[in-house]
Write an enzyme that holds these catalytic residues in place. Structure first.
Site, PDB file in Angstrom:
ATOM      1  N   HIS A 246      37.311  38.989  33.246  1.00  0.00           N
ATOM      2  CA  HIS A 246      37.845  38.997  34.603  1.00  0.00           C
ATOM      3  C   HIS A 246      39.043  40.144  34.495  1.00  0.00           C
ATOM      4  O   HIS A 246      40.167  39.581  34.471  1.00  0.00           O
ATOM      5  CB  HIS A 246      38.568  37.646  35.016  1.00  0.00           C
TER       6      HIS A 246
ATOM      7  N   TYR B  47      42.880  32.810  47.312  1.00  0.00           N
ATOM      8  CA  TYR B  47      42.224  32.733  45.856  1.00  0.00           C
ATOM      9  C   TYR B  47      41.886  31.185  45.529  1.00  0.00           C
ATOM     10  O   TYR B  47      40.762  30.832  45.172  1.00  0.00           O
ATOM     11  CB  TYR B  47      42.776  33.533  45.079  1.00  0.00           C
TER      12      TYR B  47
ATOM     13  N   GLU C 216      42.614  38.228  34.178  1.00  0.00           N
ATOM     14  CA  GLU C 216      42.909  39.032  35.175  1.00  0.00           C
ATOM     15  C   GLU C 216      43.992  39.937  35.245  1.00  0.00           C
ATOM     16  O   GLU C 216      44.737  39.983  36.213  1.00  0.00           O
ATOM     17  CB  GLU C 216      42.921  37.831  36.642  1.00  0.00           C
TER      18      GLU C 216
ATOM     19  N   HIS D  58      40.131  43.538  37.222  1.00  0.00           N
ATOM     20  CA  HIS D  58      40.000  44.440  38.183  1.00  0.00           C
ATOM     21  C   HIS D  58      40.629  45.580  37.882  1.00  0.00           C
ATOM     22  O   HIS D  58      41.596  45.921  37.339  1.00  0.00           O
ATOM     23  CB  HIS D  58      40.266  43.696  39.504  1.00  0.00           C
TER      24      HIS D  58
ATOM     25  N   HIS E 112      40.142  31.832  38.228  1.00  0.00           N
ATOM     26  CA  HIS E 112      41.411  31.106  38.134  1.00  0.00           C
ATOM     27  C   HIS E 112      41.276  29.536  37.900  1.00  0.00           C
ATOM     28  O   HIS E 112      41.754  28.807  38.720  1.00  0.00           O
ATOM     29  CB  HIS E 112      41.912  31.165  39.908  1.00  0.00           C
TER      30      HIS E 112
ATOM     31  N   ARG F 259      38.794  46.256  42.398  1.00  0.00           N
ATOM     32  CA  ARG F 259      40.277  45.355  42.693  1.00  0.00           C
ATOM     33  C   ARG F 259      39.720  44.488  43.902  1.00  0.00           C
ATOM     34  O   ARG F 259      39.212  44.744  44.986  1.00  0.00           O
ATOM     35  CB  ARG F 259      41.316  46.176  43.420  1.00  0.00           C
ATOM     36  N   ALA F 260      39.922  43.053  43.590  1.00  0.00           N
ATOM     37  CA  ALA F 260      39.463  42.245  44.504  1.00  0.00           C
ATOM     38  C   ALA F 260      39.981  41.975  45.991  1.00  0.00           C
ATOM     39  O   ALA F 260      39.319  42.062  46.892  1.00  0.00           O
ATOM     40  CB  ALA F 260      39.528  40.680  43.705  1.00  0.00           C
TER      41      ALA F 260
END
Lengths: 341, 341
Positions: free
Chosen positions: A6, A194, A284, A8, A223, A71-72
């Site tokens: 995970h 999120y 992340e 980004h 997460h 990028r989320a």
């Protein structure tokens, strides 16, 4: 090998954001729309954005490979229409592909989809196919709420989403369920939206029989699964009330959790409550939390430290770091084998 | 003494639901509206609904006193307008008051408010005043999302809510932040919306300076704080990014968590991560999860078992069971002292 599933591209050169701002400004005035060819980012610029950031961090922490997606929070599917999202997704995915080409042993791509509120998810298939077939990506990010905090699409068990699921099964790729920026002021993007997205998706799976229709479908809930592992007893009790099997049978052949939980007690709970086979290493970086914990002197998001300190055997750590990822992402495993790894 | 600070009247006699159904049916046809006096529930019916349910459970588990409020999922503030909510709240609060009158040593009231989407919360003050002054209630439940899963009100730090906060400070009462039924199909009510409401409220407090304006204001976040304790590192990191003090200073003089977490690892994390002074015993019986865990043979929601098994001293358990509740709810403490307890 340590695989972070995970990551980004949060550090893309500024030119990307500037292009996007022009695109957003053009929504009300299409004559101002920037061309795709207006975005010029050289390989050197890509290298600089990666080597000083993600790659340095990975080297510091001993992470071998990162599954890398756009990028989320910038996906922002709520902005504009399908065409806006399609152009934007194509640009963002291409940058991740180029990074993976530059560092083939360190990054491999995961696609964002050109979702748009109220639009049939089947429209995402061409971009998905390109990313898998041409870019060698190994998974996708699926946004359960392209409205950005207004939650107007049907739940993930609805047939609305089946075109995506059929393609996931055909390509044998998992999806990470990942929302994007909240445009609802009630929800802070990384502090509420999120985590709520994660909890919401988990409960949507729980209350449905989606995996009877798609026994091979696989989702990663990021997460650390939102609130799910902390409330595992609540969810087991709700499954009982809803006449569903125990969660191991009902969900845990299809649903996986990453380790983006930024303190030791959280990781301890995650690895205690959730079977090790369902836990995938991730940090992340660089994501929601970039700082150093003044109480430990280490980055909050240095999740490897927590995994190292958790009550796990060497064999269990290997599952979390590598073998689970190879199993859940078969195209990752194939790519690694092709590299002799 | 063991005080459960989170109980709802989920077992009210059927006549209440029937009255409510008539009220809802009358929204489009006001001539069909039931009168308040149409609802007839005798003291014997109240006793039966309590003695076979909450009171039996409390006796079984050794719980002395429950803070008792109307059924959370039935508040349904999204239905109708302010007048509908006002009449409904008055009825529901009165029933809790009558239960507390029948069992003055076992139940004490907490008010629901007649919130309605888009309506100034100041309109809730008369019902609040009545419940505190005439009924002897010791707190309120505040719904941050009276729209029922569409999240259309401003965040809890907005001045929109200040009339309620001023009254809370004046009366020295805390509010439990508690959403109601979700009418958004994305959010399962007790499996997603409740937990999301908790996480969302916590982050709204974190990103604001509300407690600079109201240093005395106190909130209880139910269901163990949603996702907050499990992601305590994330929230500490977000506070750092937002230039807020450490959470102990920024929030923990004003924000408290109940123990409605239905398995041992969850309670262990809660009591490990959150200072004991901020943890209040609760089970929410009968609430979201009523079943027996086949792996332990005990009810999922028998949270006292988890507190007993947690790594806590006798003194810490006493804080969680009793002294924290007396401190956070001063009117509870005063009522108990009046009873010689």
């Amino acid at each position: 090998m340590i695989i972070d599933i995970h990551g980004h591209y949060t550090t893309a050169p500024k030119a990307l954001e500037e292009w996007r701002n022009k695109q957003i400004a053009s929504i009300d005035n299409p004559s101002l729309a920037p061309k795709v060819s207006d975005l010029k980012i050289s390989d050197d610029e890509l290298r600089e954005s990666i080597e000083k950031n993600q790659l340095m961090q990975m080297n510091d922490r001993g992470v071998d490979l990162t599954l890398f997606s756009p990028r989320a929070s910038f996906m922002a599917h709520h902005i504009g229409n399908f065409n806006i999202s399609a152009t934007w997704s194509a640009l963002c995915n291409e940058l991740c592909f180029r990074v993976a080409e530059l560092y083939p042993e360190r990054f491999i791509g995961v696609a964002m989809l050109p979702q748009s509120p109220g639009v049939d998810p089947a429209t995402c298939i061409p971009e998905l196919e390109k990313c898998i077939n041409e870019y060698g990506f190994v998974g996708i990010n699926l946004n359960p709420d392209p409205s950005g905090g207004h939650w107007q699409e049907p739940p993930l068990y609805d047939r609305h989403w089946y075109p995506i699921y059929e393609k996931m099964v055909e390509y044998d790729i998992p999806a990470m369920v990942h929302v994007s920026t909240s445009c609802n002021p009630c929800f802070h993007t990384t502090g509420a939206h999120y985590l709520n997205g994660d909890t919401t998706a988990f409960m949507q799976f729980l209350e449905s029989d989606l995996f009877k229709d798609f026994p091979e479908l696989r989702f990663v809930i990021p997460h650390g699964g939102g609130a799910a592992p902390y409330h595992w007893g609540r969810f087991r009790g709700l499954a009982q009330t809803l006449n569903k099997p125990e969660l191991e049978d009902h969900l845990l052949n299809n649903v996986y959790f990453d380790t983006c939980v930024y303190h030791q007690p959280g990781i301890d709970l995650l690895t205690d409550v959730i079977p090790v086979k369902n836990v995938l290493f991730a940090s992340e970086t660089f994501g929601a939390v970039k700082g150093i914990d003044p109480r430990t002197g280490h980055h909050f998001d240095d999740t490897k430290r927590y995994i190292e300190a958790a009550d796990l055997t060497h064999e269990e750590r290997t599952q979390i770091y590598e073998t689970n990822a190879r199993r859940i992402y078969p195209r990752l495993d194939a790519a690694l084998k092709k590299q002799g790894r």
